[in-house]
Design a protein around this motif. Structure first.
Motif, PDB file in Angstrom:
ATOM      1  N   ARG A 185      -1.927  -0.817   2.031  1.00  0.00           N
ATOM      2  CA  ARG A 185      -1.185  -1.497   1.252  1.00  0.00           C
ATOM      3  C   ARG A 185       0.232  -0.936   1.315  1.00  0.00           C
ATOM      4  O   ARG A 185       1.289  -1.298   0.875  1.00  0.00           O
ATOM      5  N   THR A 186       0.166   0.521   1.421  1.00  0.00           N
ATOM      6  CA  THR A 186       1.278   1.420   1.361  1.00  0.00           C
ATOM      7  C   THR A 186       2.373   0.971   2.502  1.00  0.00           C
ATOM      8  O   THR A 186       3.564   0.985   2.559  1.00  0.00           O
ATOM      9  N   PRO A 187       1.734   1.027   3.983  1.00  0.00           N
ATOM     10  CA  PRO A 187       2.685   1.063   5.039  1.00  0.00           C
ATOM     11  C   PRO A 187       2.821  -0.628   5.296  1.00  0.00           C
ATOM     12  O   PRO A 187       3.761  -0.930   6.065  1.00  0.00           O
ATOM     13  N   LEU A 244      -4.774   6.800   8.189  1.00  0.00           N
ATOM     14  CA  LEU A 244      -4.514   6.580   6.924  1.00  0.00           C
ATOM     15  C   LEU A 244      -5.317   7.641   6.171  1.00  0.00           C
ATOM     16  O   LEU A 244      -5.711   7.263   5.009  1.00  0.00           O
ATOM     17  N   ALA A 275      -5.251  -7.587   2.060  1.00  0.00           N
ATOM     18  CA  ALA A 275      -4.357  -7.045   0.935  1.00  0.00           C
ATOM     19  C   ALA A 275      -3.160  -8.057   0.889  1.00  0.00           C
ATOM     20  O   ALA A 275      -2.640  -8.404  -0.211  1.00  0.00           O
ATOM     21  N   ASP A 278      -7.756   0.258   1.077  1.00  0.00           N
ATOM     22  CA  ASP A 278      -6.651  -0.098   0.202  1.00  0.00           C
ATOM     23  C   ASP A 278      -5.333   0.553   0.599  1.00  0.00           C
ATOM     24  O   ASP A 278      -4.230   0.506   0.358  1.00  0.00           O
ATOM     25  N   ALA A 279      -5.644   1.533   1.527  1.00  0.00           N
ATOM     26  CA  ALA A 279      -4.296   2.656   1.781  1.00  0.00           C
ATOM     27  C   ALA A 279      -3.318   1.853   2.698  1.00  0.00           C
ATOM     28  O   ALA A 279      -2.357   2.209   2.751  1.00  0.00           O
ATOM     29  N   ALA A 297      -8.523   4.301   7.202  1.00  0.00           N
ATOM     30  CA  ALA A 297      -8.635   5.279   6.010  1.00  0.00           C
ATOM     31  C   ALA A 297      -9.765   6.084   5.672  1.00  0.00           C
ATOM     32  O   ALA A 297     -10.576   6.064   6.635  1.00  0.00           O
ATOM     33  N   CYS A 342      -2.289  -3.949  12.881  1.00  0.00           N
ATOM     34  CA  CYS A 342      -2.352  -3.138  11.208  1.00  0.00           C
ATOM     35  C   CYS A 342      -3.568  -3.513  10.736  1.00  0.00           C
ATOM     36  O   CYS A 342      -4.039  -4.736  10.684  1.00  0.00           O
ATOM     37  N   HIS A 377       4.348   7.687   8.723  1.00  0.00           N
ATOM     38  CA  HIS A 377       5.774   7.604   8.363  1.00  0.00           C
ATOM     39  C   HIS A 377       6.789   7.992   9.553  1.00  0.00           C
ATOM     40  O   HIS A 377       8.084   7.661   9.345  1.00  0.00           O
ATOM     41  N   ASP A 401      -1.860 -10.774  -2.495  1.00  0.00           N
ATOM     42  CA  ASP A 401      -0.455  -9.921  -2.903  1.00  0.00           C
ATOM     43  C   ASP A 401       0.601 -11.118  -2.471  1.00  0.00           C
ATOM     44  O   ASP A 401       1.043 -11.159  -1.166  1.00  0.00           O
ATOM     45  N   LYS A 412       6.398  -2.259   5.185  1.00  0.00           N
ATOM     46  CA  LYS A 412       7.636  -1.793   6.108  1.00  0.00           C
ATOM     47  C   LYS A 412       7.014  -2.432   7.673  1.00  0.00           C
ATOM     48  O   LYS A 412       7.875  -2.812   8.380  1.00  0.00           O
TER      49      LYS A 412
END
Length: 488
Positions: free
Chosen positions: A320-322, A280, A342, A317-318, A253, A311, A300, A346, A325
């Motif tokens: 959390r998006t990928p 990221l 993360a 915090d970025a 990030a 990973c 992506h 969660d 998946k």
């Protein structure tokens, strides 16, 4: 008697298993045999590590550990040394074996002193053995421990340094800081993790002629294994980059790009066929001119289904998006750093992680103690208090392989006896070395090892690189990534 090093795999037995082995041996052998063998072994090692020592202070506790010290004093007296015994026990209160050893020491002419000597050439710590200590030593015992630690002569601990827990490696205050430890009957897990390596010094083993495999008692199986050097096969001549898999590092990030690059570099040098980097931070890099082999791709566009994904390194915090998946589509995943944080916060990510185990998708978590604590809903201090238990709890909860980093890194997985790693040192206590380890695990996974084997081999080689680091040269993660031993 064996000097324990990092090359051979060794069985580790906790207190309960050791007691069962001891009980079975006591039944099979004449009375007092084990204590006599233990005392002789202690005396022999004392001569080996301090051959010129004459004045030897032996601090003996009230139990059978003290009895081992009394037996050693008798032999040293007969061999022309000057043992001085300070004994916290009493002839009327001591266990039968220890009382018998006390009588033998008296008959041998051993000197007893209520007040420890002012100086000595060697100290033997025979205060406490493998009992589960719930309170720190106090009174005279605590005073003696402080005297031992204030001395400048070698210290030989009998079975364990006093104050160190055999199962966990947790050391209370005060604890003896030994230069050598002679573990009797079995090797104990606590000697090799948490505080163990700081207080035990060089570890030796004497099984006293008792072999756990020969006992028929239940519960004598190893509690853990001390990792040995992994076996690596040479690469087949008729292989190609596709034979060793693709690794995709997802992280980096804004402001933390370096963590992802370190993991990618480590994966490359650990033998991955190809290494992709999905940053990221909005795509700050398209090429690393120092390592042009790395291939940068928008996250992506990475096909997680066909790659081993590392990973979280520098993910912030970025990540959390990928992450959903990654967890749901990749068959091989190493989860580190911010990805662990993360998941800890969660519940949906935790469900996805657990589902990976249910469909037999290989997953390796690489937490340090604070990250492990977040995942377990506890504190880092409690994780460190029993590292073996914490690693096993994580492995069971999330149905995956866990690498609990730290002194004596623990590798655990469902259905596996945990492994404690013997390599590595405090040079690894610097930024980025964890990212390097994550990349190495990814490379070994991509190369065909299963999750547990990939973790064990990577951790061993990661630590071995630090052990072989040139004296006087600062270890930095970038250099470690390039020089850690590779797999096949």
């Amino acid at each position: 008697m064996l000097k324990i090093d990092s090359r051979s795999c060794r069985a580790l037995h906790n207190i309960d298993a050791t007691r069962r082995i001891e009980d079975a041996a006591q039944v099979a052998l004449p009375p007092h045999t084990l204590m006599q063998r233990a005392g002789l072994a202690v005396a022999q090692l004392a001569l080996a590590i301090a051959p010129h020592a004459q004045r030897i202070w032996i601090a003996c506790g009230p139990g059978n550990n003290g009895g081992d010290g009394l037996e050693a004093a008798m032999h040293l007296q007969r061999w022309g040394k000057q043992p001085i015994v300070s004994w916290l026990g009493g002839a009327d209160l001591a266990p039968p074996d220890a009382a018998a050893s006390h009588r033998r020491a008296i008959e041998a002419g051993v000197t007893f002193a209520e007040i420890p000597p002012d100086s000595w050439d060697l100290c033997i710590d025979a205060l406490l053995g493998i009992g589960a200590h719930v309170r720190a030593p106090a009174g005279r015992m605590a005073d003696w421990i402080e005297r031992i630690n204030a001395g400048t002569s070698p210290v030989l601990a009998v079975d364990l340094p006093t104050g160190l827990h055999a199962n966990t490696g947790h050391a209370v205050t005060p604890s003896v800081i030994a230069s050598h430890t002679l573990s009797l009957l079995t090797l104990k897990p606590g000697l090799f993790t948490a505080d163990g390596r700081d207080v035990a010094g060089t570890v030796w083993l004497d099984d006293l002629g008792v072999h756990p495999k020969s006992t028929s008692r239940e519960g004598t199986s190893p509690t853990a294994w001390l990792a040995g050097a992994p076996l690596t096969a040479a690469r087949r001549h008729a292989s190609h980059k596709g034979s060793y898999g693709d690794v995709a590092v997802v992280g980096g990030a804004p402001g933390m790009t370096g963590a992802a690059l370190l993991a990618a570099s480590a994966a490359l040098h650990a033998g991955a066929g190809r290494v992709f980097v999905g940053l990221l931070d909005g795509g700050s890099l398209t090429v690393d001119t120092h390592q042009p082999e790395l291939m940068f791709r928008p996250v992506h566009l990475l096909d997680f289904k066909t790659m081993t994904v590392v990973c979280g390194c520098g993910g912030g915090d970025a990540i959390r998006t990928p992450l959903p998946k990654v967890l749901s589509t990749s068959s091989l995943v190493v989860i580190d750093a911010d990805a662990l944080n993360a998941i800890a916060s969660d519940a949906q990510l935790q469900t996805l992680l657990i589902a990976r185990g249910q469909r037999h998708a290989a997953t390796v978590l690489t937490p340090h103690p604070l990250e492990a604590a977040r995942l377990l809903g506890t504190t880092a201090a409690k994780v460190q208090h029993d590292r073996l238990a914490a690693a096993q709890q994580l492995a069971q909860r999330f149905d995956c392989t866990v690498v609990l980093k730290g002194s004596g890194t623990v590798i655990a997985a469902p259905g596996q006896t945990p492994v404690i790693n013997p390599t590595g040192n405090a040079r690894l206590a610097t930024a980025g070395t964890g990212d390097v380890l994550a990349g190495m695990v990814g490379a070994h996974l991509a190369g065909g090892l299963n999750a547990f084997e990939a973790a064990c081999q990577s951790v061993y080689q990661h630590g071995l690189a630090a052990d072989h680091w040139p004296i006087g040269v600062t270890l930095v993660a970038e250099s470690l990534a390039r020089h850690a031993p590779s797999g096949p």
